[in-house]
Scaffold this active site. Sequence first.
Site, PDB file in Angstrom:
ATOM      1  N   GLU A  44      30.146 -49.489  15.734  1.00  0.00           N
ATOM      2  CA  GLU A  44      30.045 -50.896  15.546  1.00  0.00           C
ATOM      3  C   GLU A  44      30.048 -51.183  14.254  1.00  0.00           C
ATOM      4  O   GLU A  44      29.085 -50.727  13.587  1.00  0.00           O
ATOM      5  CB  GLU A  44      28.940 -51.559  16.441  1.00  0.00           C
ATOM      6  CG  GLU A  44      29.158 -52.989  16.477  1.00  0.00           C
ATOM      7  CD  GLU A  44      27.881 -53.928  17.083  1.00  0.00           C
ATOM      8  OE1 GLU A  44      27.103 -53.166  17.922  1.00  0.00           O
ATOM      9  OE2 GLU A  44      27.840 -55.103  17.128  1.00  0.00           O
ATOM     10  N   ARG A 269      20.085 -38.263  20.531  1.00  0.00           N
ATOM     11  CA  ARG A 269      20.215 -38.889  19.188  1.00  0.00           C
ATOM     12  C   ARG A 269      19.438 -38.220  18.053  1.00  0.00           C
ATOM     13  O   ARG A 269      18.343 -37.389  18.568  1.00  0.00           O
ATOM     14  CB  ARG A 269      19.431 -40.255  19.349  1.00  0.00           C
ATOM     15  CG  ARG A 269      20.056 -41.294  19.959  1.00  0.00           C
ATOM     16  CD  ARG A 269      19.302 -42.488  19.846  1.00  0.00           C
ATOM     17  NE  ARG A 269      19.409 -43.456  18.670  1.00  0.00           N
ATOM     18  CZ  ARG A 269      20.693 -44.074  18.576  1.00  0.00           C
ATOM     19  NH1 ARG A 269      21.336 -44.307  19.567  1.00  0.00           N
ATOM     20  NH2 ARG A 269      20.483 -44.963  17.381  1.00  0.00           N
ATOM     21  N   LYS A 279      20.204 -49.229  12.731  1.00  0.00           N
ATOM     22  CA  LYS A 279      20.917 -49.925  11.766  1.00  0.00           C
ATOM     23  C   LYS A 279      20.223 -51.355  11.628  1.00  0.00           C
ATOM     24  O   LYS A 279      20.226 -51.961  10.464  1.00  0.00           O
ATOM     25  CB  LYS A 279      22.320 -50.053  12.359  1.00  0.00           C
ATOM     26  CG  LYS A 279      23.392 -48.999  11.904  1.00  0.00           C
ATOM     27  CD  LYS A 279      24.720 -49.529  12.164  1.00  0.00           C
ATOM     28  CE  LYS A 279      24.915 -49.359  13.633  1.00  0.00           C
ATOM     29  NZ  LYS A 279      26.284 -49.473  13.899  1.00  0.00           N
TER      30      LYS A 279
HETATM   31  P1  ATP Z   1      21.888 -47.996  15.749  1.00  0.00           P
HETATM   32  O1  ATP Z   1      20.922 -47.575  16.875  1.00  0.00           O
HETATM   33  O2  ATP Z   1      21.416 -47.014  14.531  1.00  0.00           O
HETATM   34  O3  ATP Z   1      22.275 -49.276  15.392  1.00  0.00           O
HETATM   35  P2  ATP Z   1      23.978 -47.540  17.121  1.00  0.00           P
HETATM   36  O4  ATP Z   1      24.176 -46.471  18.387  1.00  0.00           O
HETATM   37  O5  ATP Z   1      24.046 -49.000  17.626  1.00  0.00           O
HETATM   38  O6  ATP Z   1      23.011 -47.070  16.188  1.00  0.00           O
HETATM   39  P3  ATP Z   1      26.784 -47.209  16.919  1.00  0.00           P
HETATM   40  O7  ATP Z   1      27.779 -47.987  15.987  1.00  0.00           O
HETATM   41  O8  ATP Z   1      27.015 -48.085  18.270  1.00  0.00           O
HETATM   42  O9  ATP Z   1      25.538 -47.406  16.388  1.00  0.00           O
HETATM   43  O10 ATP Z   1      27.145 -45.908  16.808  1.00  0.00           O
HETATM   44  C1  ATP Z   1      28.342 -45.213  16.699  1.00  0.00           C
HETATM   45  C2  ATP Z   1      28.149 -43.797  17.605  1.00  0.00           C
HETATM   46  O11 ATP Z   1      27.090 -43.178  16.966  1.00  0.00           O
HETATM   47  C3  ATP Z   1      27.658 -43.899  18.842  1.00  0.00           C
HETATM   48  O12 ATP Z   1      28.509 -43.052  19.744  1.00  0.00           O
HETATM   49  C4  ATP Z   1      26.306 -43.428  18.895  1.00  0.00           C
HETATM   50  O13 ATP Z   1      25.898 -42.852  20.151  1.00  0.00           O
HETATM   51  C5  ATP Z   1      26.157 -42.495  17.839  1.00  0.00           C
HETATM   52  N1  ATP Z   1      24.990 -42.514  17.064  1.00  0.00           N
HETATM   53  C6  ATP Z   1      24.254 -43.521  16.649  1.00  0.00           C
HETATM   54  N2  ATP Z   1      23.022 -43.208  16.099  1.00  0.00           N
HETATM   55  C7  ATP Z   1      23.104 -41.910  16.286  1.00  0.00           C
HETATM   56  C8  ATP Z   1      21.920 -40.928  16.353  1.00  0.00           C
HETATM   57  N3  ATP Z   1      20.766 -41.181  15.651  1.00  0.00           N
HETATM   58  N4  ATP Z   1      22.223 -39.575  16.477  1.00  0.00           N
HETATM   59  C9  ATP Z   1      23.548 -39.134  17.010  1.00  0.00           C
HETATM   60  N5  ATP Z   1      24.498 -40.150  17.189  1.00  0.00           N
HETATM   61  C10 ATP Z   1      24.150 -41.602  16.895  1.00  0.00           C
END
Ligand code: ATP
Length: 578
Positions: A44, A269, A279
């Site tokens: 996102e 994660r 984020k």
């Molecule tokens: P955050 O919690 O940091 O805001 P998010 O999951 O909302 O992260 P996205 O932009 O939706 O951020 O993430 C894009 C992809 O990266 C998704 O498939 C998510 O599952 C993966 N992702 C995000 N954070 C991690 C992490 N700490 N480890 C592994 N994969 C991750």
Amino acid sequence: MTPTNPPPPAGPPAAPSNFIRDIILRDLESNKFAGRVQTRFPPEPNGYLHIGHAKSICLNFGLAAEFGGKTNLRFDDTNPEKEEQEYVDSIIDNVHWLGFDWEDRVFFASDYFEQIYQWALELIRKGKAYVCDLTAEEVRKYRGTLTEPGKESPYRNRTVEENLDLFQRMRAGEFPDGSRTLRARVDMASPNLNMRDPVMYRILHAEHHRTGNAWPIYPMYDYAHGQSDSIEQITHSICTLEFEDHRPLYDWFVEQLGIFHPQQIEFDRLNLTYTMLSKRKLLQLVQDKLVRGWDDPRMPTLSGIRRRGYTPEAIRNFCGSIGVSKTNGIIELGLLEHFVREDLNKRAPRMMAVLRPLRVVIDNYPEATDAVDELDAVNNPEDASAGTRKVPFSRVLYIEQDDFKEDPPKGYYRLSPGKEVRLRWGYLITCVSVVKDEQGNVVEIHCTYDPATRGGNAPDGRKVKSTIHWVSAAHAVDAEVRLYETLFTKENPNAVEEGQDFTANINPNSLEVLTNCKLEPSLAAVEPFGRVQFERLGYFCADPDSAPGRPVFNRTVALRDSWAKIEKRADNPAKAKV
Ligand code: ATP
Ligand code: MG
């Protein structure tokens, strides 16, 4: 302390078995997707990517490449209030930097808004979706809890005609924000809260960074994500564990619509000690100016660790070594640093820099300003092809303040009155006297050098216990050097006392700026992002803040590899629970 280079790294721990690869192999065997492997990385655009995203990127691109498949980059941009073009640009830049390529397959969920809207109409026609007038608060109340079933909305049994009419008028912009939603008509008694008539669309008169004001309604992530995967014919929709409970809903949507059905697979994660990987919280650090920006070298963002000097290769090796699992754990930051050292050890040339200078006068060296001895220095003993360079030696030098002690404690083998040490690539020198200021601080020391020891060895075979680094004063390049500690003082930065938030765990000493550093002259030419080892001090990376004639360096990581110790301590080296 003898100034040796770090021992060779122990090598990555064996990669744990990858259950996602096993699933793909099974699917290929059974021809489930006609032999296709299509993955995607779906960020996102509401912030910069961090090291956790790198794990997902490496997994998605890595697995597809392994099986001759393809990976799309897709922006899940369904939340216009938090998303920006700046984030889109940074994500594109970061994924490329990490070494992956999506060719022409960069997509946006917003490109699918019309199709996703048409599918919503179809679900209404099938009696599988309805317009609900409950407020957000009421929807929450009606939803029930894990132990209590939900209550059906009084609007759940509207006719198809009424629902179509209302939804089309939502789309036309007739209603104010928050006044209505479109909800899936699934099951208010489901034990899975995600299945209790989740909201599919909300009314939001907000400008979108790509679609402008074309849409006064926006699909919820849970409705848009699976359909976007389906449109792109994603075979293996790899995501993090928190989406496991959402999978039944994603499956429900594609089944109701009778469209292509991707297989969702969840993995753990990445969490790292002393590191914040959310984020939202990273945004807070930036907005509250607790760091210098998204690319502050203390940030776990890819832009930050790149500026810090981490290499894409080191990050990819790290991600490969940690594997994937079905339970969330926390990885030691030391493991990531181990991979950084391992990579830089091979590729970073070794130069000399003095961070806290102490003036040394060589009394028996000629005083003429052009009296210079050009010594030969090896650029990288790990890489013969890196060659050699000349290092100027002259009458006045700088050494590290630490490398001199007037009253040496037992076991201190560096310079002290009457003692002899080796200057790296240079001569043996002996301290003969000390100059102090009015407060009694040592401001200069005087030494003699032994001209017969050029290159560092005495012809009579006498030994010295210590080799120290140095820089010729007349030739030194003035520089700023920034040293870092972890941004947080706690292994888990989210662990706080009541009434505090995570910023209470910020390390007040995470940045130390040294403005009076002296570098050997060859370092004047290092380009921003150029990486070097400063002998005995660590790996450093030239910062974009560098100005002509005044370089700025960030310390990437110190030399000592604590990973060997960690490996001994933990049963499973890759995943020490803390
Ligand atoms: P955050 O919690 O940091 O805001 P998010 O999951 O909302 O992260 P996205 O932009 O939706 O951020 O993430 C894009 C992809 O990266 C998704 O498939 C998510 O599952 C993966 N992702 C995000 N954070 C991690 C992490 N700490 N480890 C592994 N994969 C991750
Ligand atoms: Mg997300």
